[in-house]
Design an enzyme around this catalytic site. Structure first.
Site, mmCIF file in Angstrom:
data_model
loop_
_atom_site.group_PDB
_atom_site.id
_atom_site.type_symbol
_atom_site.label_atom_id
_atom_site.label_comp_id
_atom_site.label_asym_id
_atom_site.label_seq_id
_atom_site.Cartn_x
_atom_site.Cartn_y
_atom_site.Cartn_z
ATOM 1 N N TYR A 275 -2.214 1.442 10.730
ATOM 2 C CA TYR A 275 -2.818 0.117 10.947
ATOM 3 C C TYR A 275 -3.441 0.018 12.345
ATOM 4 C CZ TYR A 275 0.020 -0.947 6.821
ATOM 5 O OH TYR A 275 0.588 -0.928 5.577
ATOM 6 N N ASN B 43 8.864 1.479 10.427
ATOM 7 C CA ASN B 43 7.862 2.257 9.677
ATOM 8 C C ASN B 43 6.702 2.678 10.595
ATOM 9 O OD1 ASN B 43 6.141 3.406 7.825
ATOM 10 N ND2 ASN B 43 6.269 1.735 6.327
ATOM 11 N N ILE C 4 0.865 -1.188 0.000
ATOM 12 C CA ILE C 4 0.000 0.000 0.000
ATOM 13 C C ILE C 4 0.894 1.228 0.000
ATOM 14 C CG2 ILE C 4 -0.287 -0.115 2.527
ATOM 15 C CD1 ILE C 4 -3.061 1.221 2.094
ATOM 16 N N ALA C 5 0.543 2.203 -0.813
ATOM 17 C CA ALA C 5 1.280 3.472 -0.814
ATOM 18 C C ALA C 5 0.374 4.577 -1.322
ATOM 19 C CB ALA C 5 2.537 3.386 -1.677
ATOM 20 N N GLU D 139 2.598 -7.489 6.795
ATOM 21 C CA GLU D 139 3.901 -7.254 7.424
ATOM 22 C C GLU D 139 4.277 -5.787 7.203
ATOM 23 O OE1 GLU D 139 3.754 -9.971 5.251
ATOM 24 O OE2 GLU D 139 3.787 -11.561 6.757
#
Ligand SMILES: CC(=O)SCCNC(=O)CCNC(=O)[C@H](O)C(C)(C)COP(=O)(O)OP(=O)(O)OC[C@H]1O[C@@H](n2cnc3c(N)ncnc32)[C@H](O)[C@@H]1OP(=O)(O)O
Length: 153
Positions: A119, A112, A73-74, A107
């Protein structure tokens, strides 16, 4: 700013690669994205977030039996902190529930913190560590997990 969620297609890949390269120290190649959206991998599920015709984010996942695994995801750096990642993940969760999926996992690098914060905000919990998971620098990965319930999460 109106953001729409759509399925990823080959025409999106140049914009996606630019975001990928500006987001990760070890970016995926064009070939990797092409393989994921080719239809050959029956588990693969790839979304893009668009602002008009511009790709501003994307999410990849694999649906494997009763679980969905977020692979990538970005969000475009210029469009961060506007709820786009949250929107992509919530879209995935709605689809997952409709398919009877009971958990979402992923993961994330131990360093990060922005992604971990995202999350945790969406209800993911840390359930373990994969030592030296990232090959570019031998960094550990946190395994995060979210149980899906039928009621709205
Ligand atoms: C499975 C994997 O792919 S792990 C790798 C995840 N991807 C990356 O690290 C790539 C580089 N980073 C990014 O592309 C983005 O920063 C992402 C995907 C982590 C977050 O995307 P965004 O669209 O900016 O997140 P979004 O706006 O939905 O944020 C929702 C919440 O997450 C948290 N959050 C997101 N980014 C940050 C940040 N930089 N710092 C602190 N908290 C953050 C906040 O709680 C935020 O809510 P708020 O803005 O109301 O405070």
């Amino acid at each position: 700013m109106i953001i729409t969620i759509d399925y990823m297609n080959r025409n999106d890949l140049d914009q996606i690669l630019a975001i990928e390269r500006s987001s990760f120290s070890n970016p995926w190649s064009k070939q990797t994205f092409e393989a994921e959206i080719s239809g050959e991998n029956k588990f693969a599920y790839y979304l893009v977030a668009r602002c008009k015709d511009e790709v501003v984010g994307y999410l990849g996942a694999w649906f494997i039996l009763s679980e969905v695994h977020i692979t990538n995801i970005a969000v475009k750096p210029s469009h961060r902190r506007r709820g786009i990642a949250k929107k992509l993940i919530n879209f995935l969760i709605t689809q997952a529930k409709e398919r009877g999926v009971t958990a979402v996992t992923l993961e994330v690098r131990v360093s990060n913190y922005p992604a971990q914060k995202l999350y945790r905000k969406l209800g993911f919990k840390e359930v373990g560590v994969r030592p030296k998971y990232y090959q570019d620098n031998n960094e550990d990965a946190l395994i995060m997990w979210k149980v899906l319930t039928k009621k709205k999460d």
